[in-house]
Design a protein around this motif. Sequence first.
Motif, PDB file in Angstrom:
ATOM      1  N   UNK A   1       9.935  31.637 -33.444  1.00 23.27           N
ATOM      2  CA  UNK A   1       8.369  32.015 -34.672  1.00 23.27           C
ATOM      3  C   UNK A   1       7.912  29.961 -33.987  1.00 23.27           C
ATOM      4  N   UNK A   2       9.255  29.525 -33.978  1.00 21.45           N
ATOM      5  CA  UNK A   2       8.970  27.596 -33.464  1.00 21.45           C
ATOM      6  C   UNK A   2       8.200  27.474 -31.946  1.00 21.45           C
ATOM      7  N   UNK A   3       8.740  28.397 -31.265  1.00 20.89           N
ATOM      8  CA  UNK A   3       8.053  27.900 -29.829  1.00 20.89           C
ATOM      9  C   UNK A   3       6.245  28.007 -29.395  1.00 20.89           C
ATOM     10  N   UNK A   4       6.399  27.060 -28.425  1.00 20.51           N
ATOM     11  CA  UNK A   4       4.536  26.398 -28.453  1.00 20.51           C
ATOM     12  C   UNK A   4       4.631  27.359 -27.459  1.00 20.51           C
ATOM     13  N   UNK A   5       3.651  27.568 -26.881  1.00 17.95           N
ATOM     14  CA  UNK A   5       2.030  28.990 -26.043  1.00 17.95           C
ATOM     15  C   UNK A   5       3.312  28.567 -25.258  1.00 17.95           C
ATOM     16  N   UNK A   6       3.902  27.425 -24.707  1.00 20.38           N
ATOM     17  CA  UNK A   6       4.233  27.547 -23.115  1.00 20.38           C
ATOM     18  C   UNK A   6       6.045  27.629 -23.040  1.00 20.38           C
ATOM     19  N   UNK A   7       6.410  27.760 -24.397  1.00 18.76           N
ATOM     20  CA  UNK A   7       7.997  27.521 -24.138  1.00 18.76           C
ATOM     21  C   UNK A   7       8.378  29.380 -23.179  1.00 18.76           C
ATOM     22  N   UNK A   8       8.041  30.289 -23.373  1.00 20.53           N
ATOM     23  CA  UNK A   8       8.672  31.333 -22.473  1.00 20.53           C
ATOM     24  C   UNK A   8       7.805  31.744 -21.339  1.00 20.53           C
TER      25      UNK A   8
ATOM     26  N   UNK B   1      -2.860  31.189 -17.944  1.00 22.13           N
ATOM     27  CA  UNK B   1      -1.863  30.358 -19.296  1.00 22.13           C
ATOM     28  C   UNK B   1      -2.580  31.148 -20.896  1.00 22.13           C
ATOM     29  N   UNK B   2      -0.453  30.813 -20.803  1.00 21.05           N
ATOM     30  CA  UNK B   2      -0.219  31.995 -22.174  1.00 21.05           C
ATOM     31  C   UNK B   2      -1.336  31.212 -23.364  1.00 21.05           C
ATOM     32  N   UNK B   3      -1.696  32.713 -23.927  1.00 19.94           N
ATOM     33  CA  UNK B   3      -1.900  32.050 -25.740  1.00 19.94           C
ATOM     34  C   UNK B   3      -1.551  31.836 -26.558  1.00 19.94           C
ATOM     35  N   UNK B   4      -1.442  31.002 -27.972  1.00 20.52           N
ATOM     36  CA  UNK B   4      -0.121  30.835 -28.426  1.00 20.52           C
ATOM     37  C   UNK B   4      -0.627  32.077 -29.668  1.00 20.52           C
ATOM     38  N   UNK B   5       0.163  33.316 -30.231  1.00 20.19           N
ATOM     39  CA  UNK B   5      -1.396  34.094 -30.819  1.00 20.19           C
ATOM     40  C   UNK B   5      -0.127  34.302 -32.617  1.00 20.19           C
ATOM     41  N   UNK B   6       0.913  34.102 -32.729  1.00 23.69           N
ATOM     42  CA  UNK B   6       2.106  33.470 -33.538  1.00 23.69           C
ATOM     43  C   UNK B   6       2.062  32.306 -34.381  1.00 23.69           C
TER      44      UNK B   6
END
Length: 305
Positions: A239-246, A275-280
């Motif tokens: 859950x601590x990941x940023x939007x771009x981490x994956x 660009x990934x979007x942070x949904x969490x």
Amino acid sequence: MKIMPIKINNDLPAKQELLDENIFVMDEHRAHTQDIRPLKIVIMNLMPLKDQTERHLLRLLSNSPLQVEITLLVPETHQSKNTSTDHLIAFYTTFNEIKEHKFDGMIITGAPIEQMPFEEVTYWEELTHIMEWTKTNVTSTFHICWGAQAGLYYHYGIGKYDLDEKMFGIFKHKVVKSHSPLLRGFNDEFLVPHSRHTSIHKAPIIANEFLELLAESDDAGVYIVKSVDNKQIFVTGHSEYEADTLNQEYVRDKNKNLPIKMPINYFPGDDDHNKPVNTWRSHAHLLYANWLNYYVYQVTPFELE
């Protein structure tokens, strides 16, 4: 709105990045002027890119009115290959230097070694000593991903198993114990990133009278487990990941020609050019704020020592 002052080393590189995000970071000089006992949190950072993990966790530990004093820890029996020695010497300590002290909370991070048997991990013996020490010296310990698997194995003998392919992406989860303080304010369904090659079975957790399953996913399996005495929290996702981490992990594995599929439910339109979007993010902040409030601050003794 006042945000929690995180007390960290004045020169830690993550400090300026957090300040740029308008997160209130308190340096040691200002902390000494406040007549408040800070929560003492020690972070055992087992991730390769330690500065990135510092930023991830410090950001989440900021969303509370409580003052927190951070101690960064690395295994003494393992040489980090991805973080400079200068950084480790300047900002980290070892278990032998803190083992006589008590802490309000501890975080044990994940590590990219989940396919190795626990006993073959170079610092496994040291980590077991630390996990045993948390029983008497830490009010509540928060385990992440491989750290959660390691904790469940050490404390309760619950093993992990290999997945056919990497659990990789953003997965829908559901609350199992809606009245748990750790899940207070959660939506009935919420999203969480996962990035791992192993998992744990649900059955031995349900069968163990000393454990409670709090949240799970139909696709990603067991997500949050805690001990009934609230001293051990196990969270299998990131859950601590940023939007771009994956995306960083995806590109890294592709460049190494490793067998990796596009992260599930991650890139808009399943197009890795988007660009990934942070949904969490909101779930992540709530999870850590609830842990700090209900499992650390409200139960820890005022006089730690």
